[in-house]
Motif scaffolding. Sequence first.
Motif, PDB file in Angstrom:
ATOM      1  N   CYS A  87      -2.070  -7.545   2.179  1.00 30.18           N
ATOM      2  CA  CYS A  87      -1.169  -6.396   2.193  1.00 30.18           C
ATOM      3  C   CYS A  87      -0.681  -6.225   3.625  1.00 30.18           C
ATOM      4  O   CYS A  87      -1.457  -6.381   4.586  1.00 30.18           O
ATOM      5  N   SER A  88       0.605  -5.930   3.758  1.00 29.85           N
ATOM      6  CA  SER A  88       1.210  -5.867   5.095  1.00 29.85           C
ATOM      7  C   SER A  88       0.972  -4.538   5.784  1.00 29.85           C
ATOM      8  O   SER A  88       0.897  -4.470   7.014  1.00 29.85           O
ATOM      9  N   GLN A  89       0.860  -3.448   5.020  1.00 33.44           N
ATOM     10  CA  GLN A  89       0.624  -2.131   5.589  1.00 33.44           C
ATOM     11  C   GLN A  89      -0.583  -1.494   4.901  1.00 33.44           C
ATOM     12  O   GLN A  89      -0.840  -1.721   3.709  1.00 33.44           O
ATOM     13  N   LEU A  90      -1.290  -0.708   5.675  1.00 26.21           N
ATOM     14  CA  LEU A  90      -2.537  -0.125   5.159  1.00 26.21           C
ATOM     15  C   LEU A  90      -2.288   0.778   3.958  1.00 26.21           C
ATOM     16  O   LEU A  90      -3.084   0.813   3.020  1.00 26.21           O
ATOM     17  N   LYS A  91      -1.167   1.480   3.958  1.00 28.59           N
ATOM     18  CA  LYS A  91      -0.876   2.378   2.840  1.00 28.59           C
ATOM     19  C   LYS A  91      -0.607   1.617   1.554  1.00 28.59           C
ATOM     20  O   LYS A  91      -0.745   2.184   0.454  1.00 28.59           O
ATOM     21  N   ASP A  92      -0.236   0.337   1.680  1.00 28.02           N
ATOM     22  CA  ASP A  92       0.030  -0.464   0.486  1.00 28.02           C
ATOM     23  C   ASP A  92      -1.214  -1.202  -0.016  1.00 28.02           C
ATOM     24  O   ASP A  92      -1.162  -1.836  -1.072  1.00 28.02           O
ATOM     25  N   CYS A  93      -2.290  -1.141   0.725  1.00 24.97           N
ATOM     26  CA  CYS A  93      -3.508  -1.868   0.325  1.00 24.97           C
ATOM     27  C   CYS A  93      -4.183  -1.166  -0.845  1.00 24.97           C
ATOM     28  O   CYS A  93      -4.127   0.059  -1.004  1.00 24.97           O
ATOM     29  N   PRO A 123      -3.877  -5.782   7.066  1.00 24.32           N
ATOM     30  CA  PRO A 123      -2.757  -5.372   7.921  1.00 24.32           C
ATOM     31  C   PRO A 123      -3.083  -5.621   9.397  1.00 24.32           C
ATOM     32  O   PRO A 123      -4.219  -5.913   9.773  1.00 24.32           O
ATOM     33  N   GLN A 124      -2.079  -5.517  10.239  1.00 24.01           N
ATOM     34  CA  GLN A 124      -2.289  -5.720  11.661  1.00 24.01           C
ATOM     35  C   GLN A 124      -3.343  -4.740  12.176  1.00 24.01           C
ATOM     36  O   GLN A 124      -3.289  -3.548  11.906  1.00 24.01           O
ATOM     37  N   GLY A 126      -6.197  -4.563  11.113  1.00 29.49           N
ATOM     38  CA  GLY A 126      -6.991  -4.120   9.966  1.00 29.49           C
ATOM     39  C   GLY A 126      -8.337  -4.832   9.890  1.00 29.49           C
ATOM     40  O   GLY A 126      -8.713  -5.642  10.745  1.00 29.49           O
ATOM     41  N   GLY A 206      -8.818  -0.037   7.446  1.00 27.95           N
ATOM     42  CA  GLY A 206      -8.317   0.163   8.803  1.00 27.95           C
ATOM     43  C   GLY A 206      -9.187  -0.484   9.872  1.00 27.95           C
ATOM     44  O   GLY A 206     -10.202  -1.145   9.597  1.00 27.95           O
TER      45      GLY A 206
END
Length: 502
Positions: A87-93, A123-124, A126, A206
């Motif tokens: 997943c590219s962003q934490l909110k999308d995980c 994520p970056q 993460g 995170g």
Amino acid sequence: MSSSRVTLHLLLLTFVPFVVSGSCKVDPSKMEGLSLHIKKLRPAPECKMKINSVLKDKITVTKSSELTFQDCLPEDVQVTAMKVIECSQLKDCQKTPADLSVPVLPTCLPAPLSSVTWTLRAPQSGTVELASPTGPLMQSLPGQQCNDSIIIKVVRDDGSTVGHFCRQGAIQNVQIHTNVSVTVSGMEGKALVTPFKQVLNVILKGEISETYIFTVSPMRDTPVLLATPGWPIGMKDYSTVSWIVSVPPKMEAHLMFVNVSQPKCSNRHTDIRVQRVGCPEEEYSRREDEEAKSEITVSDNFYLNMSNCMPEQKDFKVLTKITLQESKNFRLTVILSVVSTLLVIFAIVLAVVCVGIRKKKKKLNPEVSIYNPNGTSFLPAHSGFPKTREDNESHVYASIEDTMVYTDLLRQGAEIGVYGEFDTYRPFTGRTDSQKPLVSEDAGADNMPVMANQQFQAPPLPIRPKSHDQSLVDNEIYQTENQSEEAQSPDLGPRLEPEGGN
């Protein structure tokens, strides 16, 4: 066919390898979303593989396809499965853990599944968190070999190994602050013959403060070996690792640093620290240029933190052994509790024995009453001696009547033996009741006793000694100072002697 020919035919079948030929349909949608990879291990011209009628030495199945195999032996082909979770962003995980499960492959393939690899991309900045739903993990180390049918290999995205793990250990979860790939394969290069459901659970979360964080729950009487990531190779430059170790109540953890390799640092220092959870003070601290003890005992949950420097020579790697044992303070508390209980029991028994002895003494020494010649007996426990007639005031009268005077005199005479007791009164032969009783002249009519007007017959007085007569003369009923001379010598008639008198 004779029996000898049948036996020979069976022997030939035994030594002839199993050859797979024919078509095989594969649907990846039934394999937990994994892609299937088949490749030839050796250039065997007799083994031919086709996908949708196209001849290939490597086949990747990502969608429903028809495979064809001709004269392929199991050792000629390797079958693996792969899947990418990212997943590219934490909110999308995905908020819930994802299952890493070994799929079930069609039996028409020329070889069994040898390994499954999941590429996990957080994520970056993460973190990838791994946990086993079937039990805690254990590092496969010299002296701590895995007794399992599978082995789990965790590798960083740069190719460096984090560690080899198997099930039935003490590591609850592993958090890695970088992208990793997880490969599940059979022990000692064997194939994954049996499908394993939910080998691991993974969640992408995170950032964490360390490069690696291991949560460890040791078991009693089972030593745990913890090695720095990459063992037997040293840790990555500037990387950090932290073990969060939980210690059960009434227990303490004994740490022994079995193998410590310290480098010569060109920048910063290596650090080994032990610190109890919630306590700012450190229990243990050691750098590469310091000498410190190799054993320590901790009686509470603690952190075991290590950090690497920029090594100039050698590598930084540490092997730690943790053993749980019963707390010394708890043993002392148990001993004191047992002693206190025994003392209480002894005190109770002593009290019961003393009470029993006291009761027995009371039974052996009964109370003795004191004889009183007046006819009254009493116990020593009573307060004082009983009062006699002389001591009490029962014989003191507020007023004296004639009848009471004569009655007392008769009773006293009977007691001293002057005359006997009478059951009936005898008539008085003296002056009749027409004669007024002798009273004082100055006594008024209101002071006249009520008994004066009533018919009363008293027994005749006995002849008494002079002392008795004198007591009667002294009584104010028979003589007062204000009486007239006539009243002082009335004619009472002859004195009668009582029957049975002296």
